[in-house]
Design an enzyme around this catalytic site. Structure first.
Site, PDB file in Angstrom:
ATOM      1  N   HIS A  55       0.826  -1.214   0.000  1.00 53.17           N
ATOM      2  CA  HIS A  55       0.000   0.000   0.000  1.00 53.17           C
ATOM      3  C   HIS A  55       0.863   1.267   0.000  1.00 53.17           C
ATOM      4  O   HIS A  55       1.900   1.322   0.667  1.00 53.17           O
ATOM      5  CB  HIS A  55      -0.959  -0.020   1.193  1.00 53.17           C
ATOM      6  CG  HIS A  55      -2.106  -0.971   1.006  1.00 53.17           C
ATOM      7  ND1 HIS A  55      -2.837  -1.491   2.041  1.00 53.17           N
ATOM      8  CD2 HIS A  55      -2.634  -1.502  -0.139  1.00 53.17           C
ATOM      9  CE1 HIS A  55      -3.786  -2.290   1.565  1.00 53.17           C
ATOM     10  NE2 HIS A  55      -3.674  -2.324   0.251  1.00 53.17           N
ATOM     11  N   ASP A  57       0.772   4.131   1.409  1.00 59.66           N
ATOM     12  CA  ASP A  57       1.144   4.795   2.675  1.00 59.66           C
ATOM     13  C   ASP A  57       2.211   3.997   3.433  1.00 59.66           C
ATOM     14  O   ASP A  57       2.639   4.396   4.517  1.00 59.66           O
ATOM     15  CB  ASP A  57      -0.091   5.055   3.562  1.00 59.66           C
ATOM     16  CG  ASP A  57      -0.818   3.792   3.979  1.00 59.66           C
ATOM     17  OD1 ASP A  57      -0.928   2.856   3.152  1.00 59.66           O
ATOM     18  OD2 ASP A  57      -1.291   3.723   5.131  1.00 59.66           O
ATOM     19  N   ASP A 130      -0.201  -3.609   8.685  1.00 60.97           N
ATOM     20  CA  ASP A 130      -1.649  -3.429   8.843  1.00 60.97           C
ATOM     21  C   ASP A 130      -2.355  -4.758   9.103  1.00 60.97           C
ATOM     22  O   ASP A 130      -3.505  -4.950   8.679  1.00 60.97           O
ATOM     23  CB  ASP A 130      -2.248  -2.783   7.578  1.00 60.97           C
ATOM     24  CG  ASP A 130      -1.840  -1.328   7.428  1.00 60.97           C
ATOM     25  OD1 ASP A 130      -1.222  -0.768   8.354  1.00 60.97           O
ATOM     26  OD2 ASP A 130      -2.135  -0.750   6.361  1.00 60.97           O
TER      27      ASP A 130
HETATM   28 ZN   LIG Z   1      -2.366  -1.325   4.175  1.00 59.09          ZN
END
Ligand SMILES: [Zn+2]
Length: 257
Positions: A55, A57, A130
């Site tokens: 991802h 970020d 995450d």
């Molecule tokens: Zn993520």
């Protein structure tokens, strides 16, 4: 002596700097500017970049950091991420010699299909991106509920003193949901007070520990009697099958405000 320092970025991301007095490795640098500022403030040289998943970020700062210093970039074998030179999967070992740091890799698919986590066994540090959050877990963007559940169980089985360096400050909203689904958990009530006090002082609630997560995180406690009762009472499940209960809990959280 190795330390871990939080570098806040964007709205609620933590980029983690693992460092001694001279060198640093950065985990999930979504943005280069705050990392470069943190390195400069401490006179540290960048030695390695560690990525958990693709991802933006988490990886967006990599090109600018590589222009600053040509360092090894580690990342998941099963995701396509630009600039990753060292592809990793379950059981692989990572060494950052400038730090005397050794890490082992865990496959933790669910949030993304190739997500990995880094464990520093000597320090009992876990960098889990995450996947596991303080009081919650990542959304299932690419993986299935059973994959995410297996990943979370793998992390929950780590020693209870393991520090959990997750990538976002989502703790208070996660714990408010946790209280909704397990209102009778006294450890959870206490944790809400403790974490609120940290936020009131502008402090991060991360890292957490595996022990605290086992005691308060509904996504590690979804087969508990009270959570199953809440899921049934709200019409999310009609039996207690663990994967279905986990999927229902994740679904409920997605719509919770
Ligand atoms: Zn993520």
């Amino acid at each position: 002596m190795l330390k871990v320092t939080a570098v806040p970025a964007f709205q609620d991301n933590y980029l983690w700097l693992i460092h001694n007095d001279t060198h640093a490795a950065v985990v999930d640098p979504g943005d280069a500017a705050p990392v470069l500022a943190a390195l400069a403030a401490r006179s540290l040289s960048l030695a390695a970049i560690l990525l958990t998943h693709h991802h933006p970020d988490h990886v967006g700062g990599v090109p600018a950091l590589l222009r600053h210093a040509a360092v090894p970039v580690f990342g998941p074998r099963n995701e396509r991420i630009d600039n990753v030179g060292c592809l990793l999967e379950e059981g692989d070992a990572v060494a950052v010699p400038e730090l005397g740091l050794r890490l082992t890799v865990l496959d933790v698919p669910g949030h993304t299909s190739g997500h990995i986590a880094y464990l520093a066994p000597e320090q009992d540090w876990l960098f889990c991106g995450d996947t596991l959050f303080a009081g919650g877990c990542g959304r299932l963007f690419e993986g299935t509920p059973s994959q995410m559940l297996a990943s979370l169980r793998k992390l929950a089985a780590l020693p209870e003193q393991t520090r959990v360096y997750c990538a976002h400050e989502y703790t208070l909203s996660n714990l408010r949901f946790a209280r909704e689904v397990e209102p009778g958990n006294p450890a959870l009530a206490q944790r809400l007070i403790d974490e609120q006090a940290k936020r009131d002082q502008g402090l991060p609630t991360v890292p957490s520990t595996i022990g605290l997560e086992r005691a308060t995180n509904p996504f590690l406690r979804h087969t508990g009697e009270e959570i199953l009762r809440q899921l049934r009472a709200n019409g999310y499940i009609d039996n207690d099958e663990p994967v279905a209960a986990f999927a229902a809990l994740r679904q409920w959280k997605n719509t919770y405000r």
